[in-house]
Scaffold this motif. Structure first.
Motif, PDB file in Angstrom:
ATOM      1  N   GLU A  66      -1.642   1.838   2.141  1.00  0.00           N
ATOM      2  CA  GLU A  66      -1.244   1.825   3.807  1.00  0.00           C
ATOM      3  C   GLU A  66      -0.704   0.279   4.064  1.00  0.00           C
ATOM      4  O   GLU A  66      -1.344  -0.670   3.249  1.00  0.00           O
ATOM      5  N   ARG A  92      -8.323   2.996  -2.242  1.00  0.00           N
ATOM      6  CA  ARG A  92      -7.900   2.656  -1.219  1.00  0.00           C
ATOM      7  C   ARG A  92      -8.108   1.240  -0.745  1.00  0.00           C
ATOM      8  O   ARG A  92      -9.455   0.793  -1.175  1.00  0.00           O
ATOM      9  N   CYS A 103     -12.752  -3.882  -0.496  1.00  0.00           N
ATOM     10  CA  CYS A 103     -13.546  -4.411   0.771  1.00  0.00           C
ATOM     11  C   CYS A 103     -13.304  -6.059   0.663  1.00  0.00           C
ATOM     12  O   CYS A 103     -14.387  -6.622   0.324  1.00  0.00           O
ATOM     13  N   ASN A 142      -7.660  -7.653   1.737  1.00  0.00           N
ATOM     14  CA  ASN A 142      -8.172  -7.006   0.613  1.00  0.00           C
ATOM     15  C   ASN A 142      -7.471  -7.676  -0.775  1.00  0.00           C
ATOM     16  O   ASN A 142      -7.166  -6.992  -1.665  1.00  0.00           O
ATOM     17  N   ARG A 164      -6.283  -1.705  11.073  1.00  0.00           N
ATOM     18  CA  ARG A 164      -5.206  -1.316  10.062  1.00  0.00           C
ATOM     19  C   ARG A 164      -5.721  -1.274   8.509  1.00  0.00           C
ATOM     20  O   ARG A 164      -6.483  -2.418   8.274  1.00  0.00           O
ATOM     21  N   ARG A 165      -5.815  -0.397   7.779  1.00  0.00           N
ATOM     22  CA  ARG A 165      -6.075  -0.468   6.396  1.00  0.00           C
ATOM     23  C   ARG A 165      -5.071  -0.910   5.654  1.00  0.00           C
ATOM     24  O   ARG A 165      -3.534  -1.022   6.076  1.00  0.00           O
ATOM     25  N   PRO A 225     -11.668  -7.758   3.567  1.00  0.00           N
ATOM     26  CA  PRO A 225     -10.930  -7.731   4.538  1.00  0.00           C
ATOM     27  C   PRO A 225     -10.535  -8.899   5.225  1.00  0.00           C
ATOM     28  O   PRO A 225      -9.296  -9.158   5.903  1.00  0.00           O
ATOM     29  N   THR A 252     -13.135   2.168  -2.280  1.00  0.00           N
ATOM     30  CA  THR A 252     -12.553   1.102  -1.203  1.00  0.00           C
ATOM     31  C   THR A 252     -12.763  -0.024  -1.520  1.00  0.00           C
ATOM     32  O   THR A 252     -13.884  -0.775  -1.705  1.00  0.00           O
ATOM     33  N   ALA A 303      -9.693  -1.105   2.574  1.00  0.00           N
ATOM     34  CA  ALA A 303     -10.679  -1.220   3.724  1.00  0.00           C
ATOM     35  C   ALA A 303      -9.850  -1.439   4.904  1.00  0.00           C
ATOM     36  O   ALA A 303      -8.736  -2.029   4.904  1.00  0.00           O
ATOM     37  N   VAL A 304     -10.343  -1.065   6.212  1.00  0.00           N
ATOM     38  CA  VAL A 304      -9.672  -1.636   7.335  1.00  0.00           C
ATOM     39  C   VAL A 304      -9.750  -3.120   7.520  1.00  0.00           C
ATOM     40  O   VAL A 304     -10.835  -3.799   7.428  1.00  0.00           O
TER      41      VAL A 304
END
Length: 462
Positions: A297, A225, A190, A196, A237-238, A192, A188, A227-228
C-alpha cells in the motif's frame, strides 16, 4: 629547502606457514604494526592527502593479511568457533568470538560499539574486515552452509515469546506486531514516523515476528504489511515500507552485521525457506516454510521492493508504486541483484537499480512485481482471499520445490559471500557518504523535502 618526509614503511607481509596457532600470532602482530602507522593521525575528515594515503596503505596491508590468513584457515577458524560445527552460532556472536580468539582478524565488540557512536564518515572501517571474514566463511560450501543453516534457527527472543503467542495470538514487539486470526498470522511493520523504513531494531523485530508465525502450528499462512503512518503527508494511510533508514545510515546507526547481513540471512530468507530446527540429518532438515502474502500500500521503496520479490502473493493497491533506487543510495540492494532479473527481466532490473525507475502499481510493467492490483478500499478482502487460497495443505511442498529450482542454497551462499565483500566496502566509500550528506543537508533546507523526494523517488522523512 626542506627535505620531504617519507611516509612510514609498510610492515612486511606475514609469512604464514599453515599452522593455526603460529599464524594467529603472526596475523595479530602484523595488524598491530599496521595500526601503529595510523595511531597518531587526526580524525578521518581532518586528514591531509598524505595522511589519507598512509591510512589507506596500512588498511590495505592489514586486509591482505586477513585474506591470506583466511585462505589458509577459514575451515579451522569456523570449527574453532562452532565446536567443529556442532553449535549453531549467529552472525554477531561468530564475529565477536572470532575477535577474541583471533586478535586482529575482525574488530572487537568494544571497537564496533565505539564506531556506532560515530557518523558513517568517521567510522574506522572495521566492518570491512567483518565483510572479509564472512566472505571467506560463506565461500566454502561446508562452513557457508553451516552458517546459513544457523541463521535459519529461531531466535532466542522468539522462543521466549512463543508460549504467549500461542495463548493469546498477539505479540507487540514495538517495531513489529504479529497477530493470529484463524490460520493466518499478520506481521505488521511498525516504524510509522519514518514511513516504515527499516533499521537495526526493525530487522530484529521482524525476524522475531516471522519466527513466531513459523513456529506456531496453528498458523498456515503469513501476511506482511505496513502500519498506518503518522507522517503528515501520508497520515492515515498504510505503507509497505520506505527501505533502509538513510538517516540512520548517515549517522552511523546501521550495522553491517546487524542489518546488512542479518536482514538477508535472517528474516528475508526465513520468509523464503522457513525455519531449520536441526534434526542432525540433512534430508530431514527441511525448513518449515509457509506461504506469505504481501500487502503493498502507498509504496514499496528500496528494501520493501526487495522483500516483495520473495513473497508468494503480492497484492498492490492501485495508487501504490514500487522503486529500487540503489544508485541514489550508493549501496548494493541486498539480494535484489540476484532475484530481480529473474522476476522482471534483465533490462527492467537495470532500469530499476541503475536509473531509479518508479513503477506504478496500475501500470502494465507492475505485473512483473505484483500478482493483483485492487482499489485501496479492497485491499483487506483481496489479502484475505489470497491467504485463504494459500492455506491449502499442498502449497508448502510445492513452494519448496519451486524455491529449490529457482534459488539453490549454493547460489544464495555464493552470492552472499561476494555481497559481504561488496556491501561492507560500499558502506564506507566516500561517494556513499557524500550522497547521504547531500540528502541530509538538503532535507534541512526549508521547503526542500518535496523536491528531494521527487528527484529520488523516496519520500521525505523530515
Amino acid at each position: 629547502m626542506a627535505t620531504p618526509i617519507s611516509p612510514p614503511a609498510e610492515p612486511a607481509a606475514p609469512d604464514f606457514r599453515d599452522d593455526l596457532a603460529a599464524d594467529t600470532r603472526l596475523l595479530g602482530d602484523h595488524v598491530e604494526a599496521c595500526e601503529k602507522l595510523t595511531a597518531g593521525l587526526p580524525p578521518r575528515r581532518e586528514r591531509s592527502a598524505a595522511q589519507r594515503e598512509t591510512a589507506a596503505r596500512a588498511d590495505a596491508a592489514a586486509r591482505r593479511a586477513r585474506h591470506l590468513f583466511l585462505d589458509l584457515h577459514s575451515r579451522r577458524v569456523h570449527d574453532e568457533l562452532t565446536d567443529g560445527g556442532s553449535r549453531q552460532v549467529r552472525l554477531d556472536e561468530l564475529a565477536f568470538t572470532a575477535a577474541d580468539r583471533f586478535p586482529g582478524l575482525v574488530p572487537t565488540r568494544a571497537q564496533i560499539a565505539a564506531d556506532r557512536q560515530l557518523p558513517q564518515a568517521e567510522k574506522s572501517g572495521g566492518e570491512i574486515d567483518q565483510g572479509i571474514f564472512f566472505a571467506h566463511l560463506l565461500d566454502r560450501r561446508d562452513t557457508g552452509a553451516h552458517l546459513l543453516d544457523s541463521m535459519l534457527a529461531p531466535t532466542t527472543r522468539a522462543l521466549g515469546l512463543l508460549p504467549e503467542f500461542r495463548r493469546t495470538g498477539h505479540v507487540d514487539l514495538g517495531q513489529a506486531v504479529v497477530r493470529r486470526d484463524g490460520c493466518v498470522a499478520e506481521v505488521t511493520i511498525c516504524n510509522p514516523h519514518v514511513l516504515n523504513a527499516e533499521d537495526d531494531a526493525v530487522v530484529e523485530a521482524l525476524e522475531t515476528a516471522v519466527d513466531l508465525a513459523l513456529l506456531d502450528d496453528a498458523v498456515s499462512v503469513g501476511v506482511l504489511r505496513g502500519a498506518v503512518l503518522s507522517h503528515r503527508r501520508y497520515s492515515g494511510r498504510r505503507a509497505f515500507g520506505a527501505g533502509i533508514n538513510l538517516t540512520d545510515l548517515y549517522t552511523g546507526r546501521i550495522g553491517f552485521v546487524d542489518f546488512m547481513l542479518r536482514r538477508e540471512t535472517g528474516y528475508i530468507r526465513k520468509l523464503v525457506h522457513g525455519l531449520n530446527v536441526g534434526s542432525g540429518h540433512r534430508l530431514l532438515d527441511l525448513p518449515s516454510g509457509k506461504p506469505w502474502v504481501g500487502a503493498v500500500e502507498t509504496f514499496a521503496i528500496g528494501g520493501a521492493t526487495q522483500v516483495a520479490l520473495v513473497l508468494d502473493r503480492v497484492i498492490a493497491a492501485s495508487d501504490a508504486y514500487f522503486s529500487l533506487p540503489a544508485l541514489t543510495e550508493g549501496i548494493v540492494p541486498g539480494v535484489a541483484n540476484m532475484r530481480l532479473g529473474r522476476v522482471v527481466g534483465r533490462r527492467m532490473a537495470q532500469r530499476l537499480i541503475f536509473f531509479g525507475e518508479q513503477v506504478a502499481a496500475d501500470s502494465p510493467e507492475a505485473l512483473a512485481l505484483c500478482d493483483e492490483v485492487v482499489a485501496p478500499e479492497a485491499m483487506d478482502a483481496a489479502v484475505a482471499a489470497a491467504a485463504d487460497r494459500l492455506s491449502d495443505p499442498a502449497v508448502p511442498a510445492n513452494r519448496r520445490m519451486m524455491h529449490l529450482a529457482e534459488e539453490s542454497d549454493d547460489l544464495f551462499r555464493t552470492y552472499m559471500s561476494r555481497y559481504a565483500l561488496e556491501q561492507s566496502a560500499r558502506m564506507h566509500r566516500p561517494d556513499v557518504v557524500a550522497k547521504l550528506e547531500r540528502t541530509w543537508i538538503h532535507r534541512r533546507r526549508p521547503g526542500a523535502g518535496a523536491r528531494q523526494a521527487d528527484a529520488q523517488h523516496r519520500p521525505d522523512l523530515s
